[in-house]
Scaffold this active site. Structure first.
Site, PDB file in Angstrom:
ATOM      1  N   HIS A 167      31.435 -24.314  37.595  1.00  0.00           N
ATOM      2  CA  HIS A 167      32.425 -23.565  36.819  1.00  0.00           C
ATOM      3  C   HIS A 167      31.800 -23.274  35.461  1.00  0.00           C
ATOM      4  CE1 HIS A 167      36.769 -22.685  35.883  1.00  0.00           C
ATOM      5  NE2 HIS A 167      36.286 -22.769  34.663  1.00  0.00           N
TER       6      HIS A 167
ATOM      7  N   ASN B  67      36.244 -16.745  44.517  1.00  0.00           N
ATOM      8  CA  ASN B  67      35.908 -18.150  44.550  1.00  0.00           C
ATOM      9  C   ASN B  67      37.129 -19.012  44.811  1.00  0.00           C
ATOM     10  OD1 ASN B  67      33.353 -19.017  44.215  1.00  0.00           O
ATOM     11  ND2 ASN B  67      33.673 -19.763  42.149  1.00  0.00           N
TER      12      ASN B  67
ATOM     13  N   GLU C 240      38.008  -4.767  43.950  1.00  0.00           N
ATOM     14  CA  GLU C 240      37.314  -6.008  44.320  1.00  0.00           C
ATOM     15  C   GLU C 240      35.951  -5.627  44.882  1.00  0.00           C
ATOM     16  OE1 GLU C 240      37.491  -9.498  44.419  1.00  0.00           O
ATOM     17  OE2 GLU C 240      35.558  -9.092  45.380  1.00  0.00           O
TER      18      GLU C 240
ATOM     19  N   ARG D 108      33.401 -34.918  35.035  1.00  0.00           N
ATOM     20  CA  ARG D 108      32.375 -34.341  35.891  1.00  0.00           C
ATOM     21  C   ARG D 108      31.001 -34.371  35.237  1.00  0.00           C
ATOM     22  NH1 ARG D 108      35.627 -29.317  38.779  1.00  0.00           N
ATOM     23  NH2 ARG D 108      36.933 -30.706  39.983  1.00  0.00           N
TER      24      ARG D 108
ATOM     25  N   ASP E 193      29.951 -10.463  35.761  1.00  0.00           N
ATOM     26  CA  ASP E 193      30.107  -9.029  35.461  1.00  0.00           C
ATOM     27  C   ASP E 193      31.131  -8.779  34.347  1.00  0.00           C
ATOM     28  OD1 ASP E 193      28.717  -9.161  37.814  1.00  0.00           O
ATOM     29  OD2 ASP E 193      29.898  -7.645  38.867  1.00  0.00           O
TER      30      ASP E 193
ATOM     31  N   LEU F   1      42.871 -24.035  38.966  1.00  0.00           N
ATOM     32  CA  LEU F   1      43.880 -23.251  39.680  1.00  0.00           C
ATOM     33  C   LEU F   1      45.110 -23.021  38.818  1.00  0.00           C
ATOM     34  CD1 LEU F   1      43.522 -24.773  43.260  1.00  0.00           C
ATOM     35  CD2 LEU F   1      42.924 -22.460  42.544  1.00  0.00           C
TER      36      LEU F   1
ATOM     37  N   GLY G 211      39.321 -26.554  46.871  1.00  0.00           N
ATOM     38  CA  GLY G 211      40.024 -27.511  47.715  1.00  0.00           C
ATOM     39  C   GLY G 211      41.523 -27.272  47.688  1.00  0.00           C
TER      40      GLY G 211
HETATM   41  P1  ADP Z   1      39.364 -16.601  39.279  1.00  0.00           P
HETATM   42  O1  ADP Z   1      39.315 -18.004  39.794  1.00  0.00           O
HETATM   43  O2  ADP Z   1      39.169 -16.511  37.830  1.00  0.00           O
HETATM   44  O3  ADP Z   1      40.522 -15.830  39.823  1.00  0.00           O
HETATM   45  P2  ADP Z   1      37.524 -15.854  41.380  1.00  0.00           P
HETATM   46  O4  ADP Z   1      36.146 -16.308  41.325  1.00  0.00           O
HETATM   47  O5  ADP Z   1      38.424 -16.521  42.363  1.00  0.00           O
HETATM   48  O6  ADP Z   1      38.069 -15.895  39.894  1.00  0.00           O
HETATM   49  O7  ADP Z   1      37.582 -14.299  41.718  1.00  0.00           O
HETATM   50  C1  ADP Z   1      36.910 -13.318  41.000  1.00  0.00           C
HETATM   51  C2  ADP Z   1      36.802 -12.086  41.876  1.00  0.00           C
HETATM   52  O8  ADP Z   1      36.285 -11.016  41.110  1.00  0.00           O
HETATM   53  C3  ADP Z   1      35.883 -12.251  43.068  1.00  0.00           C
HETATM   54  O9  ADP Z   1      36.562 -11.873  44.239  1.00  0.00           O
HETATM   55  C4  ADP Z   1      34.720 -11.298  42.776  1.00  0.00           C
HETATM   56  O10 ADP Z   1      34.160 -10.741  43.932  1.00  0.00           O
HETATM   57  C5  ADP Z   1      35.407 -10.252  41.928  1.00  0.00           C
HETATM   58  N1  ADP Z   1      34.487  -9.504  41.050  1.00  0.00           N
HETATM   59  C6  ADP Z   1      33.501 -10.001  40.270  1.00  0.00           C
HETATM   60  N2  ADP Z   1      32.881  -9.027  39.611  1.00  0.00           N
HETATM   61  C7  ADP Z   1      33.491  -7.860  39.954  1.00  0.00           C
HETATM   62  C8  ADP Z   1      33.306  -6.505  39.609  1.00  0.00           C
HETATM   63  N3  ADP Z   1      32.340  -6.130  38.769  1.00  0.00           N
HETATM   64  N4  ADP Z   1      34.119  -5.575  40.166  1.00  0.00           N
HETATM   65  C9  ADP Z   1      35.087  -5.932  41.052  1.00  0.00           C
HETATM   66  N5  ADP Z   1      35.306  -7.201  41.419  1.00  0.00           N
HETATM   67  C10 ADP Z   1      34.526  -8.168  40.888  1.00  0.00           C
END
Ligand code: ADP
Length: 625
Positions: free
Chosen positions: A560, A154, A146, A453, A394, A605, A159
């Site tokens: 989104h 995110n 992470e 939306r 990313d 979700l 909510g």
């Molecule tokens: P989803 O709703 O699809 O689960 P989220 O936005 O809740 O996605 O979570 C995506 C996570 O991936 C975030 O915690 C973000 O910091 C992490 N993240 C994004 N890019 C990278 C990366 N290159 N390496 C490691 N973690 C990453």
């Protein structure tokens, strides 16, 4: 260490970051920096940017302003250092003296440079944690990396409303005025307007609706739902045409599987420790139907916290502040990932089974949204985002580099009801759409508030970009995710206005009181009738009649990103020839194809947990020997 002598005290300054500046207090004793308190209450729970934790910690531990900035958060790191420097100046000491002190930390933690696991999950939001848990449950050795120091991505910002058709639960609730009409509209759709592969589902739905309409006739009033309705509404909600006239719709296999799996996902989440409030059913904005269940405690945190506990207590491993940079591929198979810790130290992670990409979307990457956008055409540059700054796309970039296919990249979903400056969805009164009353800056309604939306966003752009959501005491009681204290704060900061009469409220927001009064009078009449002849709003709850009244300024924010890596029903990523990329899986917002051009509120979700669960399980099955 150079000696200094501060005038002791608590100094108020500000830390400047990407999204404006945050109030900060620096506590100084005669010789030491004792505490640095940054007020991040504007940030959502659980998602605090790492800089707010790490930079103050290093400054205090090292008693120095010679601290490395954090990559990816350079502006905010410098902002905090500058804020402390100002406090030091106020305390009668030249900050240069502290900037010239030795660097801290000197002996940085040694990070591993190589690691081998069965399954690597990139990203720790809802999709990543579910994938990691389902892989762990299959007895695999699982690592999550992470890029932020805290987990949850995110997902912690949401909510918490999650859709699932669960008729045996929903049946206990009464229907709302207008909902039957909504169903009749779908029932009366022509078969030629339903995509071919969805036709059997549509026909099955009509049979269910015949029974429901009969029940209503016979005086049995309840909230209808079914897997088929969920599937058809997800399809209809997602159909969009881009600016070149190309139409998109959700992939039938992915959508119907989601509609089918949803209740099982709720059960699975319960087994992993998530608890739900089952005494009410709700619907977030643009949800199309009341089928959302909320976790307890409400909000994304209600999911992340128990899932994180489950993963760690069952032997899962997590590297935080470790950013994946590149997928490694050998003979057409994904063999691992090159990543980097926050201090620049590199690591190669090799996998025996597979990599699950769960890096979320790219709503915090305006350049990327702009590059792909072929739907809005003219997105304002200062558009706020509801997202964490981590959402920079990313995973999509890493996927593209190994020839992965992408789908629906040109559609970015905007949230119509966000704070015009901060992008906060929960400022002021954020209620279910049956309770929305949107007025423009003249005080007139202009749209069916129950619309999707992007219909709402386009309508708001057409009104100039700023509107108000008008509500009253009863509606305020239905609001999502905001405490009384937060509401008072919002009122103080003019992120919400309150008055005892509609006339006074109108005056506070520079609207002609006669016009706003008339608008509300008409709206209340439509609620009574269950019919809105002006804009065809099709689901109502409360009238706006009990003081105090509120006006919450709203405008669209990036929310989104619909597009992403193309996956099949096993969450395997497909390449541009339509073949699977061996060893690569994707789930959550990084993947595309389910919600097509527009995602229904409450569907994110259920998607991330369902396909996360599927991805993790299938990654373990994948044998790369
Ligand atoms: P989803 O709703 O699809 O689960 P989220 O936005 O809740 O996605 O979570 C995506 C996570 O991936 C975030 O915690 C973000 O910091 C992490 N993240 C994004 N890019 C990278 C990366 N290159 N390496 C490691 N973690 C990453």
């Amino acid at each position: 260490m150079t000696k200094v002598k501060f005038i002791p005290g608590i100094y108020k300054t500000r830390a400047t970051g990407h999204n404006g500046s945050l109030p900060m207090e620096v506590e100084l004793s005669e010789k030491r920096i004792e505490a640095i308190r940054i007020d991040t209450s504007g940030e959502s729970k659980g998602i605090t940017n790492p800089v707010f934790e790490r930079i103050p910690k290093f400054i205090i531990e090292g008693q120095t302003l010679n601290v490395d900035t954090i990559s990816g958060a350079t502006v905010t790191s410098k902002g905090i250092l500058e804020g402390v420097a100002q406090a030091i100046q106020k305390a009668g000491v030249n900050p240069k003296l502290l900037q010239q002190r030795d660097k801290y930390p000197v002996n940085q933690k040694e990070y591993p440079s190589e690691k081998q696991v069965d399954v690597l999950v990139i990203g720790s939001g809802g999709a990543g944690l579910s994938a990691a848990i389902s892989a762990l449950d299959e007895h695999a050795k699982v690592l999550i990396i992470e890029k932020f120091p805290s987990l949850g991505g995110n997902t912690t910002r949401t909510g918490g409303q999650m859709n699932a058709a669960n008729p045996s639960w929903q049946k206990q609730f009464k229907s709302f005025p207008g909902e039957k009409k909504n169903l009749e509209r779908i029932y009366n759709m022509k078969e030629k307007d339903i995509p071919y592969d969805y036709l059997p589902t549509f026909k099955a739905l009509k049979k269910e609706l015949n029974i429901y309409f009969e029940d209503i006739e016979n005086g049995k009033d309840y909230l209808f739902d079914s897997e088929n309705l969920f599937c058809i509404q997800t399809l209809l909600g997602g159909i969009r045409t881009n600016l070149d006239g190309k139409k998109t719709q959700g992939n039938y296999e992915l959508v119907s599987n989601l509609a089918h799996e949803a209740v099982h996902t709720i059960q699975w989440l319960k087994e992993k420790g998530v608890s739900f409030s089952e005494d009410h059913v709700t619907e977030p904005v643009g949800g199309s139907w009341r089928r959302a269940i909320e976790p307890n405690p409400v909000g994304g945190y209600g999911f992340i916290h128990p899932l994180q506990n489950y993963f760690i207590s069952h032997g899962g491993e997590i590297f935080t502040e470790c950013r994946a940079k590149e997928l490694l591929m050998k003979n057409g198979k994904i063999t691992g990932v090159k990543a980097e810790f926050y201090n620049g130290s590199p690591i190669t992670i090799n996998v025996k089974k597979g990599v699950v990409m769960a890096t979320g979307g790219f709503s915090a990457n305006y350049e990327m949204i702009k590059k792909y956008d072929n739907y809005w055409g003219n997105l304002p540059e200062n558009i706020p985002t509801t997202n964490s700054p981590a959402m920079t796309g990313d995973g999509i970039k890493m996927g593209l580099a190994v020839n992965a296919d992408v789908v629906d990249m040109e559609f970015a979903q905007l949230m119509p009801s966000a704070d015009p400056i901060t992008g906060n969805i929960f400022s002021g009164i954020d209620c279910p759409p049956s309770d929305f009353v949107f007025v423009n800056t003249e005080g007139r309604r202009f749209v069916n508030e129950y619309g999707t939306r992007d219909e709402l966003c386009q309508a708001i752009f057409d009104q100039g970009g700023l509107i108000y959501n008008i509500s009253d005491k009863q509606i305020a009681s239905t609001r999502f995710n905001s405490t009384d204290e937060q509401l008072e704060n919002d009122i103080k900061n003019k992120a919400c206005f309150r008055a005892n009469t509609i006339r006074d409220l109108a005056e506070q927001i520079n609207i002609d009181p006669d016009i706003l009064e008339e608008t509300i009078k008409n709206y209340n009449h439509y609620v009574e009738e269950g019919n809105d002849p002006e804009f065809n709003k099709s689901s109502f709850n409360y009238k706006v009649e009990v003081p105090p009244f509120y006006a919450t300024p709203r405008s669209p924010a990036t929310h989104h990103t619909m597009g992403g890596l193309k996956i099949n029903v096993n969450a395997q990523v497909l390449n541009k020839d339509g073949n699977i990329i061996n060893g690569l899986f994707a789930a959550g917002e990084v993947a595309g194809g389910i919600h097509a051009g527009n995602r229904l509120g409450g569907n994110a979700l259920i998607d991330i947990f369902t396909y996360g669960k599927i991805a993790g399980k299938n990654a373990v099955k994948n044998n790369q020997e």
